[in-house]
Write a protein that holds these residues in place. Structure first.
Motif, short mmCIF file in Angstrom:
data_model
loop_
_atom_site.label_atom_id
_atom_site.label_comp_id
_atom_site.label_asym_id
_atom_site.label_seq_id
_atom_site.Cartn_x
_atom_site.Cartn_y
_atom_site.Cartn_z
N HIS A 72 36.49 40.76 34.54
CA HIS A 72 36.66 39.33 34.28
C HIS A 72 38.14 39.01 34.00
CE1 HIS A 72 35.71 35.28 32.96
NE2 HIS A 72 36.41 35.52 31.87
N GLN A 73 38.79 39.85 33.19
CA GLN A 73 40.21 39.64 32.88
C GLN A 73 41.06 39.71 34.15
OE1 GLN A 73 40.26 42.76 29.67
NE2 GLN A 73 41.85 41.37 28.89
N VAL A 74 40.78 40.66 35.02
CA VAL A 74 41.54 40.78 36.27
C VAL A 74 41.32 39.54 37.12
CG1 VAL A 74 41.75 42.09 38.43
CG2 VAL A 74 41.55 43.31 36.24
N ASN A 75 40.06 39.11 37.24
CA ASN A 75 39.77 37.89 38.01
C ASN A 75 40.54 36.70 37.45
OD1 ASN A 75 38.02 38.94 39.95
ND2 ASN A 75 36.23 38.68 38.65
N GLU A 76 40.55 36.56 36.14
CA GLU A 76 41.26 35.44 35.52
C GLU A 76 42.76 35.56 35.72
OE1 GLU A 76 40.35 33.51 32.09
OE2 GLU A 76 38.41 33.08 33.02
N ILE B 239 38.42 33.47 42.35
CA ILE B 239 37.18 32.73 42.15
C ILE B 239 36.23 33.01 43.30
CG2 ILE B 239 38.22 30.90 40.76
CD1 ILE B 239 38.26 29.16 43.29
N TRP B 240 35.00 32.64 43.09
CA TRP B 240 33.94 32.71 44.09
C TRP B 240 33.87 34.05 44.79
CZ3 TRP B 240 30.84 28.88 43.01
CH2 TRP B 240 31.37 27.70 42.49
N ASP B 241 34.04 34.04 46.10
CA ASP B 241 33.85 35.25 46.90
C ASP B 241 34.80 36.37 46.50
OD1 ASP B 241 31.84 33.96 48.27
OD2 ASP B 241 33.05 33.52 50.03
N ASP B 242 36.05 36.04 46.20
CA ASP B 242 37.01 37.07 45.83
C ASP B 242 36.63 37.73 44.50
OD1 ASP B 242 38.55 36.69 48.11
OD2 ASP B 242 39.80 35.16 47.14
N ALA B 243 36.18 36.92 43.55
CA ALA B 243 35.76 37.46 42.26
C ALA B 243 34.51 38.31 42.41
CB ALA B 243 35.51 36.32 41.27
N GLU B 244 33.56 37.86 43.21
CA GLU B 244 32.33 38.62 43.44
C GLU B 244 32.64 39.93 44.16
OE1 GLU B 244 28.70 37.23 43.89
OE2 GLU B 244 29.07 35.61 42.48
N GLU B 245 33.60 39.89 45.08
CA GLU B 245 34.00 41.10 45.80
C GLU B 245 34.58 42.13 44.84
OE1 GLU B 245 34.88 43.68 49.13
OE2 GLU B 245 33.34 42.23 48.61
N LEU B 246 35.36 41.69 43.86
CA LEU B 246 35.91 42.62 42.88
C LEU B 246 34.80 43.26 42.06
CD1 LEU B 246 38.75 43.62 42.19
CD2 LEU B 246 38.76 42.00 40.31
N VAL B 247 33.79 42.50 41.70
CA VAL B 247 32.63 43.03 40.98
C VAL B 247 31.90 44.06 41.85
CG1 VAL B 247 30.37 42.46 40.00
CG2 VAL B 247 32.35 41.00 39.52
N ARG B 248 31.70 43.73 43.11
CA ARG B 248 31.03 44.65 44.04
C ARG B 248 31.82 45.95 44.18
NH1 ARG B 248 30.84 46.60 49.07
NH2 ARG B 248 32.80 45.68 49.71
N LEU B 249 33.12 45.85 44.31
CA LEU B 249 33.96 47.04 44.45
C LEU B 249 33.90 47.90 43.19
CD1 LEU B 249 37.07 45.55 46.26
CD2 LEU B 249 35.26 46.98 47.25
N ALA B 250 33.86 47.25 42.03
CA ALA B 250 33.77 48.00 40.78
C ALA B 250 32.47 48.80 40.71
CB ALA B 250 33.87 47.06 39.58
N ARG B 251 31.37 48.20 41.19
CA ARG B 251 30.08 48.90 41.19
C ARG B 251 30.11 50.15 42.08
NH1 ARG B 251 27.14 43.55 41.95
NH2 ARG B 251 26.88 42.85 39.82
N LEU B 252 30.94 50.10 43.11
CA LEU B 252 31.04 51.21 44.07
C LEU B 252 32.16 52.18 43.73
CD1 LEU B 252 30.62 49.14 47.36
CD2 LEU B 252 28.90 50.57 46.23
N SER B 253 32.67 52.12 42.51
CA SER B 253 33.89 52.86 42.19
C SER B 253 33.73 53.97 41.17
CB SER B 253 34.97 51.88 41.73
OG SER B 253 35.39 51.09 42.82
N HIS B 254 32.56 54.49 41.01
CA HIS B 254 32.42 55.62 40.11
C HIS B 254 32.93 56.86 40.84
CE1 HIS B 254 31.02 58.46 37.24
NE2 HIS B 254 30.57 57.50 36.47
N PRO B 255 33.97 57.53 40.32
CA PRO B 255 34.56 58.64 41.05
C PRO B 255 33.75 59.93 41.04
CG PRO B 255 35.72 58.31 38.99
CD PRO B 255 34.69 57.21 39.09
N ARG B 256 32.77 60.04 40.16
CA ARG B 256 31.94 61.26 40.10
C ARG B 256 30.48 60.86 40.24
NH1 ARG B 256 35.85 62.48 35.99
NH2 ARG B 256 37.26 64.06 36.81
N VAL B 257 30.02 60.83 41.46
CA VAL B 257 28.68 60.36 41.77
C VAL B 257 27.68 61.51 41.66
CG1 VAL B 257 27.27 59.33 43.58
CG2 VAL B 257 29.65 58.65 43.33
#
Length: 119
Positions: free
Chosen positions: A50-54, A59-77
């Motif tokens: 949220h801080q990065v988005n702010e 906003i909107w699609d760009d902010a949601e994309e950052l959330v989506r990327l964060a969900r896919l970013s665990h380096p040890r799966v």
């Protein structure tokens, strides 16, 4: 580097902000941000996203994309194949063993295959 880390670095570079400047603005250490960018740390918290988005005015699609990327970013799966077919277990094990050696084009092709609708 994780998908979130890559995007974070792109945002910093697009806005001409150093790692230290962004860390100060977000009230985190430069070492933490560097670890996020390089995939040495796990997913960022929802608060940091949220801080990065702010900070970047996303906003909107760009902010949601950052959330989506964060969900896919665990380096040890960890992939749990309990109850799946032997082929699924073999796939998970072979991917874990060989992912470091796969060319980027092959990784992209595998991702495209996973994103396509099932037969």
């Amino acid at each position: 580097m994780t998908p979130f880390g890559k995007r974070l670095r792109e945002l910093r570079e697009q806005h001409g902000i150093s790692l230290t400047e962004l860390a100060t603005a977000l009230h985190v250490s430069p070492a933490y941000l560097s670890a996020l960018e390089h995939g040495k740390r796990g997913r960022p918290s929802a608060g940091l996203i949220h801080q990065v988005n702010e900070h970047f005015g996303l906003i909107w699609d760009d902010a949601e994309e950052l959330v989506r990327l964060a969900r896919l970013s665990h380096p040890r799966v960890v992939v749990d194949t309990a109850g799946l077919s032997p082929l699924a277990t073999e796939l998970a094990n072979r991917l874990a063993r060989s992912i470091r050696d796969l060319p980027e084009a092959r990784v992209a092709a595998l991702l495209a295959l996973l994103e396509s609708p099932p037969d």
